[in-house]
Design a protein around this motif. Structure first.
Motif, PDB file in Angstrom:
ATOM      1  N   GLU A  70       0.635  -1.129  -0.110  1.00 34.63           N
ATOM      2  CA  GLU A  70      -0.078   0.011  -0.082  1.00 34.63           C
ATOM      3  C   GLU A  70       0.800   1.289   0.055  1.00 34.63           C
ATOM      4  O   GLU A  70       0.265   2.382  -0.095  1.00 34.63           O
ATOM      5  N   ASP A 104       4.941  -6.536  -0.629  1.00 33.07           N
ATOM      6  CA  ASP A 104       4.435  -7.899   0.218  1.00 33.07           C
ATOM      7  C   ASP A 104       4.755  -9.068  -0.653  1.00 33.07           C
ATOM      8  O   ASP A 104       3.742  -9.887  -0.640  1.00 33.07           O
ATOM      9  N   ALA A 133       6.471  -2.561   9.696  1.00 31.54           N
ATOM     10  CA  ALA A 133       5.456  -3.530   9.364  1.00 31.54           C
ATOM     11  C   ALA A 133       5.804  -5.025   9.110  1.00 31.54           C
ATOM     12  O   ALA A 133       6.780  -5.619   9.077  1.00 31.54           O
ATOM     13  N   GLY A 134       4.521  -5.725   8.659  1.00 29.84           N
ATOM     14  CA  GLY A 134       4.657  -6.990   8.067  1.00 29.84           C
ATOM     15  C   GLY A 134       5.037  -8.108   9.293  1.00 29.84           C
ATOM     16  O   GLY A 134       5.403  -9.240   8.920  1.00 29.84           O
ATOM     17  N   ASP A 162       1.893 -10.349   5.909  1.00 32.94           N
ATOM     18  CA  ASP A 162       2.739 -10.071   6.668  1.00 32.94           C
ATOM     19  C   ASP A 162       3.967 -11.321   6.792  1.00 32.94           C
ATOM     20  O   ASP A 162       4.146 -11.879   7.482  1.00 32.94           O
TER      21      ASP A 162
HETATM   22 MG    MG Z   1       1.389  -4.585   5.686  1.00 33.65          MG
END
Ligand code: MG
Ligand code: AMP
Length: 456
Positions: free
Chosen positions: A218, A258, A281-282, A289
Motif C-alpha cells: 500500500e 509484500d 510492518a509485516g 505479513d
Molecule cells: Mg502490511
C-alpha cells in the motif's frame, strides 16, 4: 534468537484476560536487544565532525596551555616594584620602550623604570612581572584628551601586585596531562579543547549506518502522485530522522513489497550495507505479513510480544553478512506511532551503544501531575503522547490528541511520554504519573522544577 525462551509467536488479541504469560517487559526486551550490540570500530575524523561522538583513546597534552605566560588585559607590562605606592595623586612615571600586540615576541628585556605597551594574549616580556591595565594609567584618560605624558611615557596610578593580570604558562593544562579519558563524549567545549591542543583529527567510535526498510504493497514514496487505496510511506522518513537525532547515519532502502522476492532482496541489501537493519510492518498476523517468514528463513529471529502499547508486535534478531559479520535487526510495527515509539525505546539505546555511549542513552524521567484522564484498558504499559505545560505554577501533563497508533499528529505535538503502568486502568486527572522527556527544550514548565529521577 538462539535463546528459544525468548521466542514467542503471539496469539494475543490485546484483551487483558488472555495476555500470554511470556509477554516480556520493555526492560527485558531492551536488555536482550542491547546484548547484541557493541561499540563500533575506531576511526579518525576531523574534530569539527566529531560532535557527540565518543573518544577511543586517552588524549594527552603535548604542550602547556597556554603555551606561554601572557597578558589577560590590554595595558603595560611593568616591574611591579616600580609601581610601589603609585596613586592618582602621586603616579609613577615609566618610559615606554616597546609595543607588543598578540602574536609578536618582545626581544628585549624590561629594565627598572621601563614599561612595554601590551595587548591581551601577547607573551609577557622578559623582566616584566605584572600588567597594569590601561584603566589604571593616564592612557585611560587619553580618550578625553587629557593624557598627561608624551607617547613614550606612561603614568601608573595604581600599585601593581607581582603576577597581576598574567596568565601563566600551563595555567589550564600542563604538558603530559590526560585531558580526556578514552570514552569521553565530545560536546562543543571538548571539541574546542582538542583544537586548543592543536589537534585537527580525533579517534572516535564510528557512527552506525542504519538501514531503514519500509514494507507494504500500500505504500507510496512521498512525492509520488496519489493513487486510490494507497498511503504514503511515513515510517522511512520519520525513522531516518530519529536515526540522525540519535547519532546514526540512515540508509533508506526502496520500499519492499509484500512478496518474498522483494523482501528478501531488500533485506539482503540492507544487511550487506549497514550495521543495523530496521524494518517496519509485516510482523503481525495479517495475510501479507511476510517479513516474519523471510526473517525466519534468512536470519535468526525472535518474535516477541512486548507488554507495551503502542508497539506490539516486535521482532528482533540477527543476520549474517557475506563476510560473516553479524547485523542485528529490529522489526518494528507498521503503524507510524508504534514504529517511532518502539524505535525510541529500543533503537535509541542500540545506536548509543554502537557509538560507545554505553550508559548515556536513558532519557530524563520526571514525576508530574496529569491534567487529563489517560485511559489504559488492555493490561499493557501504555505510553501516552503528551506535553508538559505550567498551569498556576504547577507543571501539568496534557495529552496531545487522539492516542491510537496511526495518529501521527499527536506524536508530532508530543515532547514527552506519560507512562500508564500495565496493572492499572489508567491515570486519573489530578494524579501523579511518570513522564519520559523526549524533547526537553520544548516542555514549557517555566520556572517550576521537576525532580529528575533515574533515566528511562
Ligand atoms: Mg502490511
Ligand atoms: P502491518 O504491520 O503491515 O499490518 O501495518 C500496520 C499498519 O501500518 C497498516 O495500516 C499499514 O498501512 C501501516 N503502515 C505500514 N507501513 C507503513 C509506513 N511505512 N508508513 C505509514 N504507514 C505504514
Amino acid at each position: 534468537m538462539s535463546d528459544q525462551s525468548n521466542t514467542y509467536s503471539s496469539t494475543a488479541t490485546g484483551n487483558r484476560s488472555i495476555l500470554p504469560d511470556d509477554m516480556i517487559s520493555v526492560q527485558e526486551a531492551r536488555r536482550l536487544i542491547l546484548e547484541k550490540f557493541s561499540p563500533l570500530d575506531s576511526v579518525s575524523i576531523p574534530i569539527t565532525e566529531a560532535l557527540n561522538q565518543v573518544t577511543t583513546e586517552d588524549v594527552v597534552a603535548q604542550f602547556d596551555i597556554p603555551p606561554y605566560s601572557n597578558t589577560g588585559m590590554d595595558g603595560y607590562a611593568v616591574i611591579a616594584k616600580d609601581t610601589k605606592n603609585a596613586s592618582y595623586s602621586d603616579p609613577k612615571k615609566l618610559s615606554v620602550t616597546g609595543y607588543l600586540p598578540a602574536g609578536k615576541i618582545f626581544n628585549d628585556t624590561v629594565m627598572p623604570g621601563q614599561a612595554v605597551r601590551i595587548m591581551t594574549g601577547a607573551p609577557i616580556p622578559n623582566g616584566a612581572d605584572a600588567i597594569v591595565p590601561f584603566e589604571e594609567t593616564d592612557e585611560y584618560l587619553e580618550k578625553d584628551s587629557t593624557k598627561k605624558t608624551e607617547k613614550n611615557e606612561v603614568l601608573i596610578n595604581v600599585e601593581a601586585i607581582t603576577g597581576a593580570n598574567i596568565r601563566p604558562a600551563g595555567e589550564d593544562i600542563t604538558k603530559g596531562t590526560v585531558v580526556f579519558n578514552k570514552g569521553t563524549i565530545l560536546g562543543p567545549a571538548q571539541i574546542a579543547v582538542l583544537a586548543s591542543l592543536g589537534l585537527n583529527n580525533i579517534n572516535v567510535h564510528r557512527r552506525p549506518i542504519v538501514a531503514v526498510l519500509s514494507t507494504g504493497d500500500e505504500l507510496l514514496y512521498p512525492g509520488e502522485s496519489y493513487a486510490d487505496g494507497k498511503i504514503y510511506d511515513s515510517n522511512s522518513s520519520g525513522l531516518a530522522a530519529q536515526i540522525i537525532n540519535f547519532g546514526g547515519v540512515p540508509k533508506i532502502l526502496n520500499i519492499a513489497r509484500d512478496n518474498v522476492k522483494s523482501l528478501t532482496h531488500l533485506i539482503r541489501e540492507g544487511v550487506e550495507s549497514a550495521d543495523f537493519l530496521i524494518t517496519s510492518a509485516g510482523v503481525s498476523r495479517g495475510d501479507f505479513d511476510l517479513v516474519k517468514a523471510v526473517l525466519a528463513k534468512e536470519g535468526h529471529i525472535g518474535f516477541w510480544t512486548v507488554k507495551m502499547k503502542p508497539g506490539k508486535p516486535l521482532a528482533f534478531g540477527t543476520f549474517t553478512k557475506e563476510s560473516g559479520a553479524q547485523v542485528p535487526h529490529l522489526g518494528l510495527p507498521g503503524n507510524p506511532v508504534s514504529a517511532m515509539l518502539t524505535f525510541e525505546l529500543f533503537g535509541r539505546p542500540a545506536i548509543f551503544k554502537m557509538l560507545g555511549k554505553i550508559n548515556a542513552w536513558p532519557r530524563p524521567l520526571v514525576n508530574a501531575i496529569s491534567k487529563d484522564r489517560i485511559v489504559n484498558t488492555d493490561g499493557r504499559r501504555f505510553y501516552a503522547r503528551v506535553v508538559i505545560e505550567e498551569e498556576n505554577e504547577i507543571p501539568k501533563v496534557i495529552l496531545t490528541g487522539k492516542q491510537s497508533s496511526g495518529i501521527l499528529t499527536s506524536m508530532s505535538k508530543a515532547t514527552a511520554f506519560a507512562i500508564c503502568p500495565s496493572d492499572t486502568s489508567g491515570i486519573e486527572a489530578g494524579q501523579m504519573c511518570e513522564v519520559i522527556l523526549i524533547d526537553r527544550e520544548n516542555n514549557y514548565y517555566g520556572e517550576s522544577t521537576l525532580t529528575e529521577k533515574k533515566g528511562y
